[in-house]
Design a protein around this motif. Structure first.
Motif, PDB file in Angstrom:
ATOM      1  N   LEU A  40     -10.578   0.775 -11.961  1.00  0.00           N
ATOM      2  CA  LEU A  40      -8.974   0.868 -12.047  1.00  0.00           C
ATOM      3  C   LEU A  40      -8.223   1.510 -10.905  1.00  0.00           C
ATOM      4  CD1 LEU A  40      -6.382   0.110 -13.707  1.00  0.00           C
ATOM      5  CD2 LEU A  40      -6.999   1.889 -15.592  1.00  0.00           C
ATOM      6  N   LEU A  41      -9.128   2.594 -10.606  1.00  0.00           N
ATOM      7  CA  LEU A  41      -8.300   3.180  -9.400  1.00  0.00           C
ATOM      8  C   LEU A  41      -8.297   2.375  -8.103  1.00  0.00           C
ATOM      9  CD1 LEU A  41     -10.107   6.662  -9.870  1.00  0.00           C
ATOM     10  CD2 LEU A  41      -7.630   6.213  -9.829  1.00  0.00           C
ATOM     11  N   PHE A  42      -9.426   1.568  -7.903  1.00  0.00           N
ATOM     12  CA  PHE A  42      -9.147   0.411  -7.110  1.00  0.00           C
ATOM     13  C   PHE A  42      -8.294  -0.516  -7.199  1.00  0.00           C
ATOM     14  CE2 PHE A  42     -10.499  -3.640  -5.196  1.00  0.00           C
ATOM     15  CZ  PHE A  42     -10.211  -3.348  -3.997  1.00  0.00           C
ATOM     16  N   HIS A  43      -8.209  -1.019  -8.216  1.00  0.00           N
ATOM     17  CA  HIS A  43      -6.802  -1.923  -8.704  1.00  0.00           C
ATOM     18  C   HIS A  43      -5.560  -1.004  -8.296  1.00  0.00           C
ATOM     19  CE1 HIS A  43      -4.465  -4.686 -10.754  1.00  0.00           C
ATOM     20  NE2 HIS A  43      -3.836  -3.887 -11.347  1.00  0.00           N
ATOM     21  N   LEU A  44      -5.574   0.276  -8.917  1.00  0.00           N
ATOM     22  CA  LEU A  44      -4.181   0.900  -8.549  1.00  0.00           C
ATOM     23  C   LEU A  44      -3.908   0.989  -6.928  1.00  0.00           C
ATOM     24  CD1 LEU A  44      -4.202   3.686 -11.140  1.00  0.00           C
ATOM     25  CD2 LEU A  44      -2.503   1.670 -10.823  1.00  0.00           C
ATOM     26  N   ALA A  45      -4.861   1.093  -6.098  1.00  0.00           N
ATOM     27  CA  ALA A  45      -4.847   1.249  -4.711  1.00  0.00           C
ATOM     28  C   ALA A  45      -4.463  -0.123  -4.160  1.00  0.00           C
ATOM     29  CB  ALA A  45      -6.296   1.710  -4.092  1.00  0.00           C
ATOM     30  N   SER A  46      -5.195  -1.107  -4.848  1.00  0.00           N
ATOM     31  CA  SER A  46      -4.457  -2.424  -4.239  1.00  0.00           C
ATOM     32  C   SER A  46      -3.215  -2.809  -4.479  1.00  0.00           C
ATOM     33  CB  SER A  46      -5.458  -3.521  -4.804  1.00  0.00           C
ATOM     34  OG  SER A  46      -6.819  -3.338  -4.601  1.00  0.00           O
ATOM     35  N   ASP A  47      -2.631  -2.327  -5.567  1.00  0.00           N
ATOM     36  CA  ASP A  47      -1.214  -2.513  -5.853  1.00  0.00           C
ATOM     37  C   ASP A  47      -0.489  -1.851  -5.026  1.00  0.00           C
ATOM     38  OD1 ASP A  47       0.515  -3.888  -7.568  1.00  0.00           O
ATOM     39  OD2 ASP A  47       1.236  -1.700  -8.296  1.00  0.00           O
ATOM     40  N   CYS A  48      -0.841  -0.561  -4.565  1.00  0.00           N
ATOM     41  CA  CYS A  48      -0.141   0.206  -3.435  1.00  0.00           C
ATOM     42  C   CYS A  48      -0.202  -0.540  -1.966  1.00  0.00           C
ATOM     43  CB  CYS A  48      -1.023   1.482  -3.418  1.00  0.00           C
ATOM     44  SG  CYS A  48      -0.516   2.780  -4.697  1.00  0.00           S
ATOM     45  N   GLN A  49      -1.407  -1.075  -1.700  1.00  0.00           N
ATOM     46  CA  GLN A  49      -1.355  -1.877  -0.600  1.00  0.00           C
ATOM     47  C   GLN A  49      -0.621  -3.082  -0.560  1.00  0.00           C
ATOM     48  OE1 GLN A  49      -5.637  -2.825  -0.609  1.00  0.00           O
ATOM     49  NE2 GLN A  49      -6.118  -0.777   0.955  1.00  0.00           N
ATOM     50  N   GLU A 107      -4.349   7.896  -0.804  1.00  0.00           N
ATOM     51  CA  GLU A 107      -3.719   7.774   0.453  1.00  0.00           C
ATOM     52  C   GLU A 107      -2.665   6.757   0.549  1.00  0.00           C
ATOM     53  OE1 GLU A 107      -7.135   6.827   2.964  1.00  0.00           O
ATOM     54  OE2 GLU A 107      -7.810   8.572   3.082  1.00  0.00           O
ATOM     55  N   THR A 108      -2.870   5.582  -0.250  1.00  0.00           N
ATOM     56  CA  THR A 108      -2.056   4.417  -0.166  1.00  0.00           C
ATOM     57  C   THR A 108      -0.754   5.053  -0.937  1.00  0.00           C
ATOM     58  OG1 THR A 108      -3.293   3.513  -1.913  1.00  0.00           O
ATOM     59  CG2 THR A 108      -3.662   2.589   0.089  1.00  0.00           C
ATOM     60  N   ALA A 109      -1.181   5.525  -2.327  1.00  0.00           N
ATOM     61  CA  ALA A 109      -0.044   5.825  -3.074  1.00  0.00           C
ATOM     62  C   ALA A 109       1.174   6.976  -2.223  1.00  0.00           C
ATOM     63  CB  ALA A 109      -0.478   6.619  -4.435  1.00  0.00           C
ATOM     64  N   GLN A 110       0.409   7.791  -1.766  1.00  0.00           N
ATOM     65  CA  GLN A 110       1.431   8.688  -0.994  1.00  0.00           C
ATOM     66  C   GLN A 110       2.296   7.921   0.242  1.00  0.00           C
ATOM     67  OE1 GLN A 110       2.159  11.644  -1.706  1.00  0.00           O
ATOM     68  NE2 GLN A 110       0.259  12.747  -2.703  1.00  0.00           N
ATOM     69  N   ALA A 111       1.501   7.127   0.805  1.00  0.00           N
ATOM     70  CA  ALA A 111       2.244   6.158   1.674  1.00  0.00           C
ATOM     71  C   ALA A 111       3.298   5.410   1.183  1.00  0.00           C
ATOM     72  CB  ALA A 111       1.271   5.069   2.522  1.00  0.00           C
ATOM     73  N   VAL A 112       3.083   4.718   0.035  1.00  0.00           N
ATOM     74  CA  VAL A 112       4.095   4.078  -0.689  1.00  0.00           C
ATOM     75  C   VAL A 112       5.339   5.099  -1.119  1.00  0.00           C
ATOM     76  CG1 VAL A 112       4.731   2.932  -2.795  1.00  0.00           C
ATOM     77  CG2 VAL A 112       2.645   2.398  -1.828  1.00  0.00           C
ATOM     78  N   LEU A 141       6.417  -1.174  -9.574  1.00  0.00           N
ATOM     79  CA  LEU A 141       5.343  -0.495  -9.322  1.00  0.00           C
ATOM     80  C   LEU A 141       5.195   0.689 -10.214  1.00  0.00           C
ATOM     81  CD1 LEU A 141       5.963  -0.072  -5.574  1.00  0.00           C
ATOM     82  CD2 LEU A 141       4.036  -1.371  -6.534  1.00  0.00           C
ATOM     83  N   ALA A 142       6.480   0.916 -10.669  1.00  0.00           N
ATOM     84  CA  ALA A 142       6.460   2.123 -11.902  1.00  0.00           C
ATOM     85  C   ALA A 142       5.783   1.796 -12.900  1.00  0.00           C
ATOM     86  CB  ALA A 142       7.808   2.829 -12.005  1.00  0.00           C
ATOM     87  N   VAL A 143       6.364   0.473 -13.590  1.00  0.00           N
ATOM     88  CA  VAL A 143       5.807   0.025 -14.757  1.00  0.00           C
ATOM     89  C   VAL A 143       4.451  -0.336 -14.856  1.00  0.00           C
ATOM     90  CG1 VAL A 143       5.738  -2.087 -16.073  1.00  0.00           C
ATOM     91  CG2 VAL A 143       7.972  -1.027 -15.600  1.00  0.00           C
ATOM     92  N   GLU A 144       3.816  -0.669 -13.505  1.00  0.00           N
ATOM     93  CA  GLU A 144       2.335  -1.177 -13.455  1.00  0.00           C
ATOM     94  C   GLU A 144       1.728   0.532 -13.715  1.00  0.00           C
ATOM     95  OE1 GLU A 144      -1.104  -3.592 -11.411  1.00  0.00           O
ATOM     96  OE2 GLU A 144       1.062  -4.183 -11.745  1.00  0.00           O
ATOM     97  N   ALA A 145       2.262   1.324 -12.939  1.00  0.00           N
ATOM     98  CA  ALA A 145       1.273   2.467 -13.049  1.00  0.00           C
ATOM     99  C   ALA A 145       1.575   3.330 -14.194  1.00  0.00           C
ATOM    100  CB  ALA A 145       2.122   3.576 -11.897  1.00  0.00           C
ATOM    101  N   ALA A 146       2.316   3.072 -15.100  1.00  0.00           N
ATOM    102  CA  ALA A 146       2.553   3.630 -16.290  1.00  0.00           C
ATOM    103  C   ALA A 146       1.791   2.946 -17.417  1.00  0.00           C
ATOM    104  CB  ALA A 146       4.098   3.379 -16.911  1.00  0.00           C
TER     105      ALA A 146
END
Length: 218
Positions: A40-49, A107-112, A141-146
């Motif tokens: 799931l962490l990888f999926h979240l990173a992919s969404d940030c990318q 890294e990607t979330a902070q960049a977003v 993005l906020a909804v997906e993260a929640a």
């Protein structure tokens, strides 16, 4: 709360947990079939990318979707959804440690968040072949993260902040076509609306024909 603040509030607890997650926790199951915390962490990173690509893909045309209609394509349980679950599991297994996907997400979330704070909310960008305003993008993005925050319940037991839950509820109501009963708690409604939990008999009767629309996205 504006969309930039909303996204920061949605990302904050996941970022904090990603910073501390260890190997044992990385193998804990999530609410998604077959996915561990590292998946799931990888999926979240992919969404940030994907978000970073969107920020750099402007459009001169008018939007063709918003933060509600965006979700109408994403239905759980279908062939595409199952393929996505398998694909993410395979790619996430490349890392020998949970720190790999955790640090990629951080890294990607902070960049977003940086890009969001420096973007025009009314600008139109392209993501997944659809055009939407930056404000709408940030809200998706906020909804997906929640939703995924709740999937990480084993390592992230405290729920998302109230404004973030309220935004997810607003999206679900928009897809449902009317407001769900106020008595429904946010977290149960989110889990039902995204296919994590089934309706019970009483809930089905209250919704009536609208029950056939569930799950609303996933």
């Amino acid at each position: 709360m504006n969309s930039t603040q909303l996204l920061a509030e949605a990302y904050r607890p996941i970022l904090g947990r990603a910073e501390r997650v260890d190997e044992e926790e990385g193998w804990f199951a999530t609410q998604l079939p077959g996915w561990t915390v590292r998946d799931l962490l990888f999926h979240l990173a992919s969404d940030c990318q994907r978000a970073l690509v969107a920020f750099s893909t402007p459009s001169a045309e008018e939007p063709d979707t918003d933060e509600i209609t965006y979700w109408s394509r994403w239905k759980p349980g279908g062939e595409a959804a199952q393929s996505g679950l398998r694909g993410t599991r395979i790619i996430a297994s490349v890392w020998s440690s949970v720190r790999g996907p955790a640090e990629l997400y951080m890294e990607t979330a902070q960049a977003v968040l940086h890009a969001a704070a420096n973007s025009d909310p009314d600008a139109v960008v392209v993501t997944q072949n659809r055009r939407m305003r930056v404000d709408s993008l940030l809200r998706t993005l906020a909804v997906e993260a929640a939703v995924h925050h709740l999937d990480l319940e084993q390592v992230l037991p405290h729920p998302p902040a109230a404004p973030v839950l309220k935004e997810v509820r607003r999206v679900l109501d928009g897809l449902l076509g009317e407001s769900a009963p106020e008595a429904w708690q946010d977290i149960r409604y989110i889990r039902i609306g995204t296919g994590r939990l089934p309706l019970n008999q009483d809930e089905h009767e209250i919704l009536g024909p609208l029950a056939d629309r569930l799950p609303l996205f996933g």
